[in-house]
Design a protein around this motif. Structure first.
Motif, PDB file in Angstrom:
ATOM      1  N   LEU A  43     -29.212 -37.889   5.952  1.00 32.55           N
ATOM      2  CA  LEU A  43     -28.904 -38.054   7.371  1.00 32.55           C
ATOM      3  C   LEU A  43     -27.396 -38.095   7.611  1.00 32.55           C
ATOM      4  O   LEU A  43     -26.911 -37.566   8.608  1.00 32.55           O
ATOM      5  N   ARG A  44     -26.645 -38.732   6.693  1.00 24.87           N
ATOM      6  CA  ARG A  44     -25.182 -38.753   6.825  1.00 24.87           C
ATOM      7  C   ARG A  44     -24.611 -37.336   6.766  1.00 24.87           C
ATOM      8  O   ARG A  44     -23.603 -37.042   7.380  1.00 24.87           O
ATOM      9  N   GLY A  45     -25.266 -36.461   6.021  1.00 23.57           N
ATOM     10  CA  GLY A  45     -24.837 -35.075   5.968  1.00 23.57           C
ATOM     11  C   GLY A  45     -25.011 -34.362   7.300  1.00 23.57           C
ATOM     12  O   GLY A  45     -24.433 -33.305   7.526  1.00 23.57           O
ATOM     13  N   ALA A  46     -25.802 -34.937   8.200  1.00 27.91           N
ATOM     14  CA  ALA A  46     -26.047 -34.355   9.522  1.00 27.91           C
ATOM     15  C   ALA A  46     -25.289 -35.079  10.631  1.00 27.91           C
ATOM     16  O   ALA A  46     -25.570 -34.862  11.811  1.00 27.91           O
ATOM     17  N   LEU A  47     -24.333 -35.953  10.298  1.00 29.10           N
ATOM     18  CA  LEU A  47     -23.581 -36.688  11.324  1.00 29.10           C
ATOM     19  C   LEU A  47     -23.013 -35.718  12.353  1.00 29.10           C
ATOM     20  O   LEU A  47     -22.411 -34.706  12.000  1.00 29.10           O
TER      21      LEU A  47
END
Length: 186
Positions: A43-47
């Motif tokens: 999910l952090r990769g989709a910030l």
């Protein structure tokens, strides 16, 4: 001449076997590293990107990923913020291949996010884990270790003494999402 060809062939076979062994070890290391990536890292990769999150109660939230902690994520969905406990997510669409680990040492728990909402006296809507979508609307009065106390408000009305419907205790485990206006700081 015959001996040179024979030794050359043996050297080539040895180098090919060494290369194959090296590639196998690299592939295994890549698999081990991939196995350590968490949902929060994905999910952090989709910030900053848009995702759709299907929750345990069947509700789907579509929004821009604003923040991701180990236990929860914050989505901006229209004019509201939605805190989603990661343990309540069934699936996420819209994630790309990027992954990112958490930076810094400070980890903010779900309870910390709830305490911010309580401190700001924000009006929240708690979606609960139930067969039929159930909600509780109000202001968080207290955040305990595993529960919150909500001063319930009538739907669609502002926070005022004559709009209060009473207090209710909600276990944190029962919360699937926590919605508030987008201007709350997390």
């Amino acid at each position: 001449m015959r001996w040179d060809g024979l030794f050359g062939d043996l050297d080539a076979q040895w180098h090919a076997a060494e290369q194959q062994d090296f590639e196998l070890r690299i592939n295994e290391l890549a698999r081990v590293e991939a196995a350590q990536v968490s949902l929060a890292d994905a999910l952090r990769g989709a910030l900053g990107g848009k995702v759709g999150a299907v929750l345990r109660n069947g509700v789907v939230h579509h929004g821009q990923v604003q923040r991701v902690e180990g236990q929860w994520m914050l989505l901006l969905e229209g004019g509201r913020s939605v805190v989603v406990p990661l343990a309540k997510v069934l699936r996420v669409s819209g994630l790309g291949p990027a992954r990112a680990s958490q930076q810094g040492r400070v980890r903010h728990s779900l309870a910390a996010a709830l305490r911010i909402l309580a401190r700001n006296r924000a009006v929240v809507v708690l979606e609960l884990d139930s067969i039929q979508p159930a909600t509780v609307r109000g202001v968080l009065d207290q955040v305990g270790a595993d529960f919150v106390v909500v001063q319930q408000l009538a739907d669609g009305v502002a926070r005022a003494r004559d709009n209060q419907l009473g207090r209710v205790v909600v276990p944190v485990e029962a919360m699937v999402s926590i919605m508030s206006s987008a201007d709350n700081e997390f």
